[in-house]
Write an enzyme that holds these catalytic residues in place. Sequence first.
Site, mmCIF file in Angstrom:
data_model
loop_
_atom_site.group_PDB
_atom_site.id
_atom_site.type_symbol
_atom_site.label_atom_id
_atom_site.label_comp_id
_atom_site.label_asym_id
_atom_site.label_seq_id
_atom_site.Cartn_x
_atom_site.Cartn_y
_atom_site.Cartn_z
ATOM 1 N N GLY A 1 24.993 32.542 74.403
ATOM 2 C CA GLY A 1 25.312 31.925 73.271
ATOM 3 C C GLY A 1 24.939 31.841 71.611
ATOM 4 O O GLY A 1 25.227 31.981 71.162
ATOM 5 N N ARG A 2 23.646 32.536 72.207
ATOM 6 C CA ARG A 2 22.891 31.975 70.959
ATOM 7 C C ARG A 2 22.598 33.404 70.510
ATOM 8 O O ARG A 2 22.369 33.447 68.674
ATOM 9 C CB ARG A 2 21.050 31.493 71.602
ATOM 10 C CG ARG A 2 20.472 30.361 71.863
ATOM 11 C CD ARG A 2 19.281 29.933 73.025
ATOM 12 N NE ARG A 2 19.438 28.963 72.747
ATOM 13 C CZ ARG A 2 19.448 28.192 74.266
ATOM 14 N NH1 ARG A 2 18.342 28.350 74.809
ATOM 15 N NH2 ARG A 2 19.759 26.949 74.147
ATOM 16 N N TYR B 1 23.933 23.276 66.763
ATOM 17 C CA TYR B 1 24.104 23.902 67.655
ATOM 18 C C TYR B 1 23.513 24.935 68.928
ATOM 19 O O TYR B 1 22.910 25.251 68.486
ATOM 20 C CB TYR B 1 26.563 24.232 67.877
ATOM 21 C CG TYR B 1 26.385 25.246 67.048
ATOM 22 C CD1 TYR B 1 25.586 25.747 66.733
ATOM 23 C CD2 TYR B 1 28.101 24.940 66.724
ATOM 24 C CE1 TYR B 1 26.542 27.141 65.641
ATOM 25 C CE2 TYR B 1 28.717 25.711 66.322
ATOM 26 C CZ TYR B 1 28.303 26.556 65.074
ATOM 27 O OH TYR B 1 28.876 27.630 64.835
ATOM 28 N N GLU B 2 24.582 25.040 69.971
ATOM 29 C CA GLU B 2 23.878 25.678 70.840
ATOM 30 C C GLU B 2 22.778 25.639 71.208
ATOM 31 O O GLU B 2 22.289 27.177 71.806
ATOM 32 C CB GLU B 2 24.246 27.074 70.945
ATOM 33 C CG GLU B 2 25.530 27.711 71.710
ATOM 34 C CD GLU B 2 26.545 28.757 70.945
ATOM 35 O OE1 GLU B 2 26.372 29.610 71.528
ATOM 36 O OE2 GLU B 2 27.572 28.355 70.650
ATOM 37 N N GLY B 3 22.092 24.485 71.048
ATOM 38 C CA GLY B 3 20.484 24.566 71.035
ATOM 39 C C GLY B 3 19.974 24.399 69.452
ATOM 40 O O GLY B 3 20.363 25.650 69.447
#
Lengths: 379, 335, 267
Positions: free
Chosen positions: A242-243, A362-364
């Site tokens: 996803g990153r 987001y997503e880390g």
Amino acid sequence: MDFNMTEDQQMFVKLAKDFGEKRLAPTITERDHQGIFDEAIIKEMLEMGLGGTYFPEEYGGAGADVLSYIMTVEELAKYDAGVSITLSGTVSLCANPIFEYGTEEQKKKFLTPLCEGTKLGAFGLTEPNAGTDASGQQTVAVKEGDHYILNGSKIFITNAGAADIYIVFAMTDKSQGNHGITAFILEKGMEGFTFGKKEDKLGIHTSQTMELVFQNVKVPAENMLGQEGKGFKIAMQTLDGGRIGVAAQALGIAEAALKDAVEYSKQRVQFGKPICKFQAISFKLADMAMKIEAARNLVYKAAMKKQEKKPYSVDAAMAKCYASDVAMEVAVDAVQIFGGYGYSEEYPVARHLRDAKITQIYEGTNEVQRMVTSGALLR
Amino acid sequence: MDLANYKGVYVIAEQFEGKLRNVSLELLGQGRILADKIGDKVGAVLIGSGVTPLAQELIAHGAHKVYVYDDPRLEQYNTTAYAKVLQHFFEEVKPNVFLVGATNIGRDLGPRVANVLKTGLTADCTGLDVDDDGKTIVWTRPALGGNIMAEIVCRENRPQMGTVRPNVFKKPAADASATGEIINMKAELSDGDFMTKFVELIKMGGGGVKIEEADVIISGGRGMNGSEPFEGMLKELATLLGGAVGASRAAVDAGWIDALHQVGQTGKTVGPKIYVACGISGAIQHLAGMTGSDCIIAINKDPDAPIFQVCDYGIVGDAFEVVPKITEAIKTLRK
Amino acid sequence: MEILVCVKQVPDTAEVKIDPVKHTVIRAGVPNIFNPFDQNALEAALQLKDEQGAKVTLLSMGPPQAVEVLREGLAMGADEAYLLTDRKVGGSDTLATGYCLAQAVRKVAELQGLDHFDIILCGKQAIDGDTAQVGPQIAAELGIPQITYAAHIAVEGEKVTVKQQNEEGYIVTEASFPVLITAVKELNEPRFPTIRGTMKAKRREIPTLSAEDIKVDESRIGLSGSPTNVRKIFTPPQRTQGLILNNEDVAVSVATLMEKLAEQKII
């Protein structure tokens, strides 16, 4: 090392560009200002087949490569960052884990409609008390016969409310810590599965973000994704992929901001000439362009490594961290170049700035990405 | 085909609800000029039901002869029936030139007739002239989206045909004392000649001046950012000046106003006294529809907008500020 | 239902620029696109396919690269596609083009094992020629009814009911199969090609037809079959720039404008 785009990649980008120009650009200002998640636009985008770009044809995918998908996310983000993350959310965070970890039945039942574009997906990991520290899952799943009963809530979930399929993480064995988390596939409409408030965000207003609420939701055991206790691993690996999507979204935002700034600098006349004739502006534009080019290479390399099934977490972390930082810097510079007009919502750069910020979070968060990167360096 | 046998510049007149379309009268004016140049005469063909009284108006505007096909079956326009009528006319009268107004009906009928008669048709002409040979009509029309102009000729076939957009030529003054011949014709028409059936006419437009006929057009483009100005400030200024509201393709495509108001290469051609372009960049396709205006006033935030190259007066500024100020100024002037 | 859609590849005339010095058209770098009105025509055919079941066949007349729009049409959902490409048809005016296409329509019907197509859909005009003639010319050659400027199409059995755009509003017209209809923008919003459709279309063999295949009378095609020909091409005379008012305070500009308009008796 071939830096040229393949014919397929060119085709995907052209499709995304046409869609962006004809469907997204004409109404982006209105949809962004009014916070509209346009279901018709999302439906049309999915019907084009963009929900399954790199999944095999046997599941309704296009059988293309990860890079084609990433370039599509990037291209769409130039026109509408919210729609871009809607796509990234359903593909990278929902379809991808089902493809990697699902049983054949699960793939047929859930992956196929996602690829064919008849359903939208989402990913529910984050909780009010479990953000960067995702291991602190408070949503619990208790096995009862051939079901699991889920209780808890998730927060800040992209595509929530609109999505049909949700990858949800819950604690099945608290004593095991990280190894006690399990992944489940939930469907909208399951009894006890409701949605909480819609987030009123700073940016990406065309993307819908809501809470997920689970009150004794009966999830069939066959909806468990992967094995019991393997949920955390699934979550982390899914986020790695996803990153790259978020990195591509950030890249698209940065490119749009640069394009707008370049155009404006050619038109705006002060002291008798267009402001691009002043080095303060032209050098700034050059720096913006260089950063974007560097980010682009990081993003594409991460996508290629995923495609080639090589380890890619560090590449993805670097790409996401760098591209999102670049997006913020470029967006800020773009607003500066627009001067007073840049601060007005009548011009697009204000939106680019508001949209760019979330990509660092987001997503880390980028702090997480730095942990991953330094962790690899210092092994 | 001995070309010398084909005589007469004929306007295929279009009428609606008992009134002749202005474009037919405009073409009579230009037709007369052409006819004079080639040593010929201008006439008209009138098709419909109960339309014979209109023949006199055609004569008043310059027609030497008016051939009338008055038949109850021809009350509503019908492509194939009207084409058959014109085929009959061609065989009986052997005309040299057909001029047709490029209305929706004209652009529907023109090519059908051209095919039936196996002749050349030049569409959407903006200029009519005569070749150096003194007998061939030279049809000038825009192509490539309005980026270029082409001069077309039809040397060997008859009739020489062209459709011409409304407002390209000026309507000649009517001369009530003019005389001319009215010839009643009858074409043999069978049921099979009517290949389509008219069901009904749905009127739209909600009243107001039509842009094709307006002397003043206040037009909005992408810079209007929504439908509100079209009902608001643009309509107010247009009404004040007794004109109509126009739009660029961008505004129509965005759904801010309907296509009836679209000016441009794929919209309407207009030639008002005053054309005010608000938030319109001035793409060639739009210019193709309004450069015939007497006075073009452009208002745009972007000093580099192409429209500033062709306007008579331009104001660099926000239309949302400028237009209301112009409206105020006119109201003050009028007091 | 058997539907044929005529499509054309055209230069994107919105991107064409004029060389400011030579006053000639700069064609280099202008992308080729699927004629927008033909997209509306194809979309109408595809909607009929979706709603009532129909086979959609595409036909284009052009140089070999025109096969690109046929592939795009197939990617949107059309079933078959044919390209009429032959040097001999080059230089055709609208009469000759209408004839060539009509002959091609007859040939394609034959190849598909049909007596005729039920509906032939065309775009209102091509954005390079802008004549809006070829649709009606094809209908005339085939001896079938034509309904132009279609803003809405309804098909029931063998009957079509069309709302035609008109200066007054809309004229509702009926006709029976076979019929030719020309499409305007208002008719629909063309769909996007799907990824799978695009990839499948890429791999398809698209049959080409020559002038000989479609059995044309050579005297009716190309330059010799064209009653009209171009005497001259030129760039339109540019209106020259008038008075541009650029002031910080627009009130000043408006005041100056009103002064000038009053002076010139325009208002």
